[in-house]
Design a protein around this motif. Structure first.
Motif, short mmCIF file in Angstrom:
data_model
loop_
_atom_site.label_atom_id
_atom_site.label_comp_id
_atom_site.label_asym_id
_atom_site.label_seq_id
_atom_site.Cartn_x
_atom_site.Cartn_y
_atom_site.Cartn_z
N SER A 211 45.67 56.74 35.82
CA SER A 211 45.69 55.59 36.72
C SER A 211 47.10 55.34 37.23
N SER A 212 47.22 54.99 38.51
CA SER A 212 48.53 54.73 39.09
C SER A 212 48.37 53.94 40.38
N THR A 213 49.45 53.31 40.81
CA THR A 213 49.48 52.65 42.11
C THR A 213 49.74 53.65 43.22
N PHE A 214 50.39 54.78 42.90
CA PHE A 214 50.80 55.75 43.91
C PHE A 214 50.18 57.12 43.63
N TRP A 215 49.59 57.71 44.67
CA TRP A 215 48.97 59.02 44.57
C TRP A 215 49.38 59.89 45.74
N LEU A 216 49.67 61.16 45.46
CA LEU A 216 49.91 62.15 46.50
C LEU A 216 48.68 63.04 46.60
N VAL A 217 48.23 63.28 47.84
CA VAL A 217 47.08 64.15 48.08
C VAL A 217 47.47 65.18 49.12
N GLY A 218 47.18 66.44 48.82
CA GLY A 218 47.48 67.51 49.76
C GLY A 218 46.96 68.83 49.22
N LEU A 219 47.52 69.92 49.70
CA LEU A 219 47.13 71.24 49.24
C LEU A 219 48.00 71.62 48.04
N TYR A 220 47.38 72.13 46.98
CA TYR A 220 48.13 72.30 45.74
C TYR A 220 48.89 73.61 45.66
N ASN A 221 48.79 74.46 46.66
CA ASN A 221 49.68 75.62 46.68
C ASN A 221 50.34 75.74 48.04
N GLU A 222 51.49 76.33 48.06
CA GLU A 222 52.25 76.48 49.31
C GLU A 222 52.23 77.94 49.73
N MET A 223 51.26 78.27 50.58
CA MET A 223 51.09 79.63 51.09
C MET A 223 50.94 80.65 49.97
N GLU A 224 50.29 80.27 48.88
CA GLU A 224 50.06 81.21 47.79
C GLU A 224 49.13 82.32 48.26
N ASN A 225 49.56 83.56 48.12
CA ASN A 225 48.81 84.72 48.58
C ASN A 225 48.45 84.63 50.06
N CYS A 226 49.33 83.96 50.81
CA CYS A 226 49.12 83.80 52.25
C CYS A 226 47.78 83.11 52.56
N ASP A 227 47.34 82.25 51.66
CA ASP A 227 46.08 81.54 51.87
C ASP A 227 46.37 80.20 52.54
N TYR A 228 46.35 80.19 53.85
CA TYR A 228 46.71 79.01 54.62
C TYR A 228 45.51 78.09 54.75
N ASP A 229 45.68 76.82 54.36
CA ASP A 229 44.61 75.83 54.45
C ASP A 229 45.07 74.63 55.28
N ALA A 230 44.10 73.84 55.72
CA ALA A 230 44.40 72.64 56.50
C ALA A 230 43.19 71.71 56.47
N PHE A 231 43.45 70.41 56.50
CA PHE A 231 42.34 69.46 56.59
C PHE A 231 42.83 68.15 57.18
N LYS A 232 41.87 67.31 57.58
CA LYS A 232 42.16 65.97 58.08
C LYS A 232 41.39 64.97 57.22
N LEU A 233 42.05 63.86 56.92
CA LEU A 233 41.55 62.88 55.96
C LEU A 233 40.65 61.86 56.65
N MET A 234 39.46 61.64 56.06
CA MET A 234 38.49 60.68 56.61
C MET A 234 38.30 59.44 55.73
N GLY A 235 38.52 59.60 54.42
CA GLY A 235 38.28 58.46 53.54
C GLY A 235 38.83 58.71 52.15
N VAL A 236 38.89 57.64 51.36
CA VAL A 236 39.43 57.68 50.00
C VAL A 236 38.49 56.92 49.09
N THR A 237 38.26 57.44 47.89
CA THR A 237 37.46 56.75 46.87
C THR A 237 38.27 56.67 45.59
N ALA A 238 38.36 55.46 45.02
CA ALA A 238 39.11 55.26 43.78
C ALA A 238 38.39 54.25 42.92
#
Length: 282
Positions: A211-238
């Protein structure tokens, strides 16, 4: 007798009941943000494209969302900023409609470039690496349960490598100091992966991340094995243990089950004595 015992059991269960956690959804469609009056404008707010931050209140709990990326150059590594970005700085949030969601455009990107204007782990036609993240700042501590995704691109492995990690207020401050890398902010081993649930675009945390007041959300690897990902955020559930409304429950001392049951037995004995006292013998 049985009726009295049932009443005692009900009282005992009620006394031992504790506050249950409640899941809250923040739907990031533009109509919700407008109705709450919490839009925080960037340089292009009139077209609903550009924002420094957005804020939305649901069930009494507010979340403020900002975009961040390691898009600032580290001159100690190279004279070429474009190839050796490492320093974290704030980017812009861009809104691409209710069917797509919110993306992050960092200092190296253009809002017209696809998929650069999303939350991604690459940039500028794959020439260099930027790790985009969104910071979720809640008005009270919550346990993040998942996110809703609009448009996405899941790279070579057909898996959207989304992750989330709880951070502290000091970590948030470090994000703005102009010298911190993502490694200074969080440890990747502490990041919880987020997996798609069923056929919907809801992604849930694979494990309890605390539990925390602050959360970071994103892709958990940075170009690992040249696997490029992308997304757009629509909603949050907590999830909040306060039951929503942003109001902590009042702590009331709870009598023990044994004590309550003992009082109940005393009540039964007293009732029997009274019945015997007024019994008529024929």
């Amino acid at each position: 007798m049985l009726r009295t015992l049932a009443i005692i059991a009900a009282i005992t269960a009620s006394a031992n009941a504790t506050a249950t956690s409640t899941s809250i959804d923040w739907d990031l469609q533009s109509s919700n943000i407008i109705s709450d009056g919490t839009w925080v404008a960037g340089s292009n707010s009139s077209t609903w494209k550009d924002a420094e931050s957005i804020a939305l209140t649901s069930d009494g709990v507010e979340v403020v969302i900002t975009g961040w990326s390691d898009s600032e150059g580290d001159t100690s590594a190279s004279n070429s900023k474009e190839y050796y970005d490492q320093i974290v700085e704030q980017g812009d949030l861009y809104y691409w409609g209710d069917s797509n969601g919110w993306g992050v455009v960092n200092g190296d990107e253009s809002s017209n470039s696809v998929p650069d204007h999303s939350i991604d782990n690459y940039s500028s036609s794959l020439m260099y690496s930027d790790q985009d993240m969104v910071l979720l700042s809640f008005s009270e501590a919550v346990s993040l349960e998942g996110i809703s995704v609009g448009w996405y691109s899941d790279g070579q492995n057909n898996i959207l490598d989304v992750g989330a990690v709880a951070i502290s207020s000091q970590d948030v401050a470090n994000m703005s100091n102009g010298t911190s890398t993502w490694d200074d902010i969080y440890s990747e081993v502490d990041m919880s992966t987020i997996s798609k649930q069923g056929s919907s675009n809801y992604y849930a945390l694979d494990s309890d991340a605390g539990s925390s007041t602050f959360w970071l959300v994103g892709l958990y690897n940075e170009m690992e094995n040249c696997d490029y990902d992308a997304f757009k955020l629509m909603g949050v559930t907590a999830k909040t243990s306060n039951g929503g409304g942003g109001t902590p429950p009042v702590d009331v001392p709870e009598p023990s089950s044994i004590a309550i049951f003992a009082l109940g037995l005393a009540f039964i004995v007293r009732q029997k004595k009274l019945s015997s006292k007024f019994k008529l013998n024929f």
